[in-house]
Design a protein around this motif. Structure first.
Motif, short mmCIF file in Angstrom:
data_model
loop_
_atom_site.label_atom_id
_atom_site.label_comp_id
_atom_site.label_asym_id
_atom_site.label_seq_id
_atom_site.Cartn_x
_atom_site.Cartn_y
_atom_site.Cartn_z
N UNK C 174 0.82 -1.21 0.00
CA UNK C 174 0.00 0.00 0.00
C UNK C 174 0.85 1.26 0.00
N UNK C 176 4.69 2.77 -1.77
CA UNK C 176 5.95 2.60 -2.50
C UNK C 176 6.91 3.70 -2.07
N UNK D 235 -8.07 3.55 1.43
CA UNK D 235 -7.43 3.96 0.17
C UNK D 235 -7.53 2.84 -0.86
N UNK D 236 -7.80 3.22 -2.09
CA UNK D 236 -7.84 2.24 -3.18
C UNK D 236 -6.45 1.99 -3.75
N UNK D 237 -5.66 3.02 -3.89
CA UNK D 237 -4.36 2.90 -4.56
C UNK D 237 -3.21 3.03 -3.55
N UNK D 238 -2.07 2.45 -3.85
CA UNK D 238 -0.92 2.63 -2.95
C UNK D 238 -0.41 4.07 -3.00
N UNK D 239 0.20 4.47 -1.91
CA UNK D 239 0.80 5.80 -1.83
C UNK D 239 2.23 5.75 -2.37
N UNK D 240 2.75 6.89 -2.71
CA UNK D 240 4.15 6.99 -3.13
C UNK D 240 4.82 8.02 -2.24
#
Lengths: 244, 244, 244, 244, 244, 244
Positions: C174, C176, D235-240
């Motif tokens: 979740x 990067x 959250x649907x998408x991973x964080x960067x």
């Protein structure tokens, strides 16, 4: 790896292998595999109600009776070998030495594939414990530093055979095996389980209905194979193939 | 069912089949299968950024360019046939007639196995929509009352090929295919995708690392197969076998 | 809690931290964190195949060699400290005293965040065991009644670093982390692992492809960050923030 | 991407944004974000029971009343803008044109993050439909071939705000936001919902208990932040990130 | 089985039963059940922060204080019996003898239903351990060969009561119990927990909001029951009924 | 809500209700419920292979034949009413008007509980579509603004009846219903399905084995109920009770 094809079934209690993968044992034996059965316990405390209802029954007597039934069933299936680890049941619990004995057996057999229980079983914690032990001992058997010099294990598939009340266990079969040619042997092995006659019809129904699933998934009304009896298995690891 | 072995790949956009199952296409073609590719759209709106950055670009020009790339890639893989349904993308949406055209194709091909996208893709709803269409049209193709008299479909496996960012899609491969013998063809097909050069290295890395997974699962350091490149697939339906 | 920012990596075997979070270690060290690595075992039995293939090898020799490699890798990453619990591997098994030593370390470090393995790993039960130990010892470290008077632990995040064959482990990143600035250090640490040279390219590919995922999720072709190398992590606990 | 920070909330019915992310709206607005709310419907048929119990009520009257409440709530939160797509409810159903209007809005706002409902809701299929539309329109807004020449969308996070009966929806928050500084605004917005007074206490309880979760996850009794009110998001998408 | 209806609550720490199923205890006691509470530990190390902050506190003093609170709470609920196994906490760990003592208690009570914690709890591994013990001991209590001659256990439901932060535990209630008639007793029991006053409001909020869920699921605005307070439970086993 | 107890079964194709919940229909009818069956289609295209193999068969003839079978089966079960929506199959697809007709029926019946298919079915997308329609129309029937003045729906349970190949559908029963008293009626209804004689034994086996599950879960060898035949169901919504 070797010329000989082999398989190893890890059964928490003495009778589990009969209901759940008796067909696979008999069929692969007929195909030239040497199939070894490892019973971690006799199911002496938890799966021998009928015996315990007899007056004066002792634990040793129950073990002897259950061992006899299991050996008879293994013979009916034509199994290559059956081993009893006598690790106790309800609860099943292997110490390090007992695990290493199972590792010894795995390395000796060098199975092309292994079989054990479902990953989850809230009715019978021995079952899921046995599966964890199977995964752990498979890993140890692969270790070059465990009894160095012995032939280490490759990467055999671990098939989870069919539990009772499949949906409650979160078990999902991804392969159906046609056991029609050996059904008579499986039925004969089932009938060795004198203490659990109430399950004979149950697992015959299961085999018939899995036969229906085999027919459906092999083509249904447009070409499906006329299997009459089948068994289902869930694979833990991905397969490696040259053709889909 | 028939003597000829066939396969059908259902690709949401023109380039998907290259990255995700180009190896499987080339390999099975070499093994005598006739592999047909169905591109539901050209990816003209959503997967052609490089073209749209050119001045004066039109939708038709993009379609032509993308079609050309896809045909070149299909040729590089030696695919038997490639069909374009031109159903539009971003969003992809097939009406009943378009679905029935896909059913026609499925029945014509009579595939031994089908391929499509992952069940879930929050980045690209076209992908999961394509998979749903594949399942729906497979079902329609099995209906004896759909265009009665036509040969109905059996029960081909539906393999889900590898999505981008596999973990986000909940995609889990259960089979790895050794594509080492056809890697050069896959790489050549990849290089047909002039508009997506940033992905060439990415999918070469994927193929190498799936090769590692193939080696591990076929025996690892104790006898694993020396595959250099592989592809992974997730099966929707259980297999039916005579031997495990 | 304290002025100093710290982190603690709990690695089942000596080399795990290198492949799975070497970038995070080097990067946070550069940012002023003090990163401590706890190796629960040396991987002496199960992850030292190359050494065991040498004649006359002993367990102690393997441990020394693996310890040396791990220390060299930790130095290459600039890690603050590396500790070895020597709890044995294949299987890894910590008794109460060993767990309490790990609790002591957690309390001494007072980590801002912790790292360990995936929750599930059917290939390597040591890995999932280590994660369970990490959760259990985090809990004990929070207990006011454990060694009363010591500073108890807050609520650090537990990040699960990337396992081998992510999809088989049910691991889903979740977050990067861009490790481009420290890639050279990670590569240098990787090259300390003389016994596992077959994994050097594998994890370089992983880092490159995670870089692609970083770019995609930070904006893709419409503004994504030009990260070349990245690592992914799965969080166990929810974050607490003042701004989304 | 731009200097201005923005956010977009996609609400199936007029009142959803108040209960579920009113705090996030007010807080980010105070931090300089411009937060836009898109109400796909007024909840006129399905979430206006109190109005329909009045004699002679018409659909238009209900819409007007619900619109008024929503505008008042948005004002109480200090929201930058509120838009009504009037796509109908129970069931909510957007045709292609309506989806493209939502895409227009997404592109105009260029949100740093988006918000919508849970992925699953067996009580209210409008909710999960809205989330699917949010994912689909996010994808379309990223397409270079959709209205070429417009500024395409980057990769904003999609946060799923808290549904009613969270466990039934399979919703799991991975981030808690401290909304203590703007609680008065949220409570004022809640009180704009005259037709749903039975929910005022309910969502005040939710905010208080999420405050407890914030305190726990930020350190608990060993240093947790003294948040009194919080909101949770999945959250649907991973964080960067550049630092964990 | 017997005329008397009974229930057994298995609580990892002394206070768990109060927050999580105090209403169920009081309600069933009023309905004529005999409800027994088994506290596996006092929560003496991990859930007694307030006591440990006092000078000179000892483990025994904490145990005594926690035991007193728990007994007072049990009395406030009108519980039939409360037993303390004193198995230690943080970590909780029962050896074979302690498990068999729990089996003895299960057989003595012959519960119509059992209660314990959620299946997963990454914050508190004692909780999930207690649930595993509950499943294991239920199985042992069913074994005809365990203490032959004793009355074996039937198949009581195992309800998982509400954990803190339900979504993080993957806990999903499938039944809501109206505890309005006994709310005063539950609140009184809650107030016995002098060391955890910060949770009094929290669990009052929970009870109120579960009341809302009860109303919704019993008919909502079209006939729902006017429950003010409720508790939720997740069932492990399927029910058997004569009418849906 | 009303004095009369009622139930509504929503069946994608004409025969589904027989195999999957024929026992529940007959049993509740005997208990005084009025059970209505809604067949969304006749299964005319996809589930009438035997008829289509006859020369000169037309769609209308198939519909008539299937309708006759379904009516006969409903009569054998003693069902209160059976309605045919004739929405077409393979694929099943209801437009807004057809959904509103189903809503009309739901409101007219005011069911105490509803029944439909599993949430997932990769073999038969009509099945999962029917379940989604059931959830959507249940929601619409609850809307005060849908046909204002009509009696709105409460909150009936939605039971998912048993699919074919349960494990592939992810279906998990949480309640078993003893249908022994009405087994003869179910078997008679099954025998009305002349075109699917291959399923008669299959679903008799299922009923017998579900009887075993009923016995196990009601007490097993220590007091289980002697049910001979049972049906299993999965509940979508939590129950609300006054006693566990």
């Amino acid at each position: 790896m070797t010329d000989k094809k082999t398989a190893l079934v890890i059964s928490a209690h003495a009778a589990d292998f009969v209901w759940r993968c008796g067909g696979a044992i008999a069929l692969h034996q007929e195909k030239g595999y040497e199939v070894t059965i490892a019973c971690l316990s006799f199911g002496e405390r938890g799966e021998s109600a009928k015996l315990w209802k007899q007056d004066g029954m002792t634990l040793d007597q129950v073990k002897v009776a259950r061992k006899g039934e299991a050996e008879a069933a293994a013979a009916a299936l034509g199994a290559h070998d059956i081993q009893f680890l006598d690790a106790g049941d309800y609860p099943l619990d292997l110490d390090r030495d007992q695990k290493f004995k199972l590792v010894d057996l795995i390395r000796k057999v060098q199975p092309s594939f292994m079989m054990s229980h479902s990953l989850y079983d809230p009715y019978n914690t021995d079952h899921m414990y046995a599966t964890n032990v199977a995964m752990e001992c498979r890993m140890i058997a692969q270790a070059w530093g465990h009894n160095p010099g012995e032939k280490v294990l490759g990467a055999p598939q671990l098939y989870l055979f069919e539990p009772h009340q499949t949906e409650q266990m979160g078990w999902k079969p991804d392969v159906f095996l046609d056991i029609t040619p050996v059904w008579d042997k499986k039925r004969a092995a089932i009938e060795c389980m004198q203490g659990q006659e109430h399950l004979w019809t149950y697992y015959t129904n299961v085999a018939e209905n899995r036969g229906n699933h085999f027919r459906r998934n092999s083509g249904g009304q447009a070409g499906g194979r006329a299997a009459k009896y089948a068994e289902g298995f869930q694979s833990i690891y991905p397969r490696t193939v040259d053709e889909l």
